[in-house]
Design an enzyme around this catalytic site. Structure first.
Site, PDB file in Angstrom:
ATOM      1  N   ARG A  82      24.644  23.555 -26.082  1.00 20.87           N
ATOM      2  CA  ARG A  82      24.578  23.974 -27.483  1.00 20.87           C
ATOM      3  C   ARG A  82      23.324  24.816 -27.660  1.00 20.87           C
ATOM      4  NH1 ARG A  82      20.942  21.020 -30.710  1.00 20.87           N
ATOM      5  NH2 ARG A  82      20.074  19.159 -29.729  1.00 20.87           N
ATOM      6  N   HIS A 137      18.714  30.622 -27.275  1.00 23.99           N
ATOM      7  CA  HIS A 137      18.866  31.257 -25.962  1.00 23.99           C
ATOM      8  C   HIS A 137      17.995  30.567 -24.897  1.00 23.99           C
ATOM      9  CE1 HIS A 137      20.644  34.152 -28.623  1.00 23.99           C
ATOM     10  NE2 HIS A 137      19.469  34.563 -29.081  1.00 23.99           N
ATOM     11  N   ARG A 138      17.685  29.287 -25.120  1.00 25.02           N
ATOM     12  CA  ARG A 138      16.835  28.505 -24.212  1.00 25.02           C
ATOM     13  C   ARG A 138      15.399  29.022 -24.143  1.00 25.02           C
ATOM     14  NH1 ARG A 138      20.778  26.054 -25.050  1.00 25.02           N
ATOM     15  NH2 ARG A 138      21.975  24.740 -23.620  1.00 25.02           N
ATOM     16  N   LEU A 139      14.994  29.811 -25.120  1.00 27.28           N
ATOM     17  CA  LEU A 139      13.607  30.284 -25.187  1.00 27.28           C
ATOM     18  C   LEU A 139      12.808  29.288 -26.036  1.00 27.28           C
ATOM     19  CD1 LEU A 139      14.203  34.118 -25.640  1.00 27.28           C
ATOM     20  CD2 LEU A 139      13.744  32.822 -23.535  1.00 27.28           C
TER      21      LEU A 139
END
Length: 212
Positions: A9, A190-192
């Site tokens: 997610r 965005h996994r940042l």
């Protein structure tokens, strides 16, 4: 084998910027803890305590944080438990607060030191009586034959302490973890993810942003 690679997610609740942070990690932790409590999280004080045995094997378990201040984080346990035995051999531990629904976590490294008997007794007296009795019943981490053994011992001790106060067991105590580092993690798109590490320095605390 179960493939879980498609479970994912986005983290969208918000970012974390350097300007948002307190200069003191304990003040920052207090802010996040209050927000976790107000958000109605289940067990916001639950933390994973990691210790290491004499072979270097790590162990983890969930323990409830009972107090924190500028000196560190306090929890209580049976002093003959596996965690206490491992702390006696290696006092360096780590803590993790997994506040998933807020897309946050706080990771702490530090040294665990035993609390004084006075501090332990002060907290013990605030526990519900059944919880005080339970402290006498369980030889934590030891092998037992069946749950019935626990229930029978509890009934026995409850009868024994039916009148008057429950005394503090000599084998029950607590620890204060003095932090050497604290990392605050906030999920990002965005996994940042945003990660900030507080490390002890001569003049106080150094704060560094870490790559996600």
């Amino acid at each position: 084998m179960s493939d879980l690679s498609d479970i994912r997610r986005e983290y969208t609740l918000g970012g974390l910027r350097r300007a948002d942070l307190s200069a003191d990690p304990m003040q920052q932790f207090e802010c996040w803890m209050e927000q976790a409590k107000r958000a109605g999280l289940s067990d916001p004080t639950a933390m994973v305590v990691a210790t290491v045995d004499e072979r270097g094997q790590p162990f983890q378990r969930i323990v409830l944080l009972k107090r924190f201040d500028d000196k560190g984080f306090v929890f209580f346990t049976n002093l003959e438990s596996r965690k206490a035995t491992q702390i006696a051999g290696n006092a360096r531990v780590s803590l993790l607060f997994p506040w998933h629904s807020l897309e946050r976590q706080v990771a702490v490294t530090g040294k665990a030191e035993p609390l004084s008997t006075t501090d332990v007794l002060k907290y013990f007296l605030t526990r519900p009586k059944d919880s005080q009795i339970a402290a006498w019943v369980s030889q934590q981490s030891s092998k037992i034959s069946a749950r019935q053994a626990l229930e029978s011992k509890f009934a026995e001790m409850k009868a024994k302490f039916s009148r008057g106060e429950v005394p503090l067991p000599k084998f029950w105590g607590g620890y204060r973890v003095t932090p050497e580092s604290m990392e605050f993690w906030q999920g990002g798109e965005h996994r940042l993810h945003d990660r900030f590490l507080y490390s002890r320095a001569d003049s106080g605390w150094q704060i560094d942003r870490l790559a996600p």
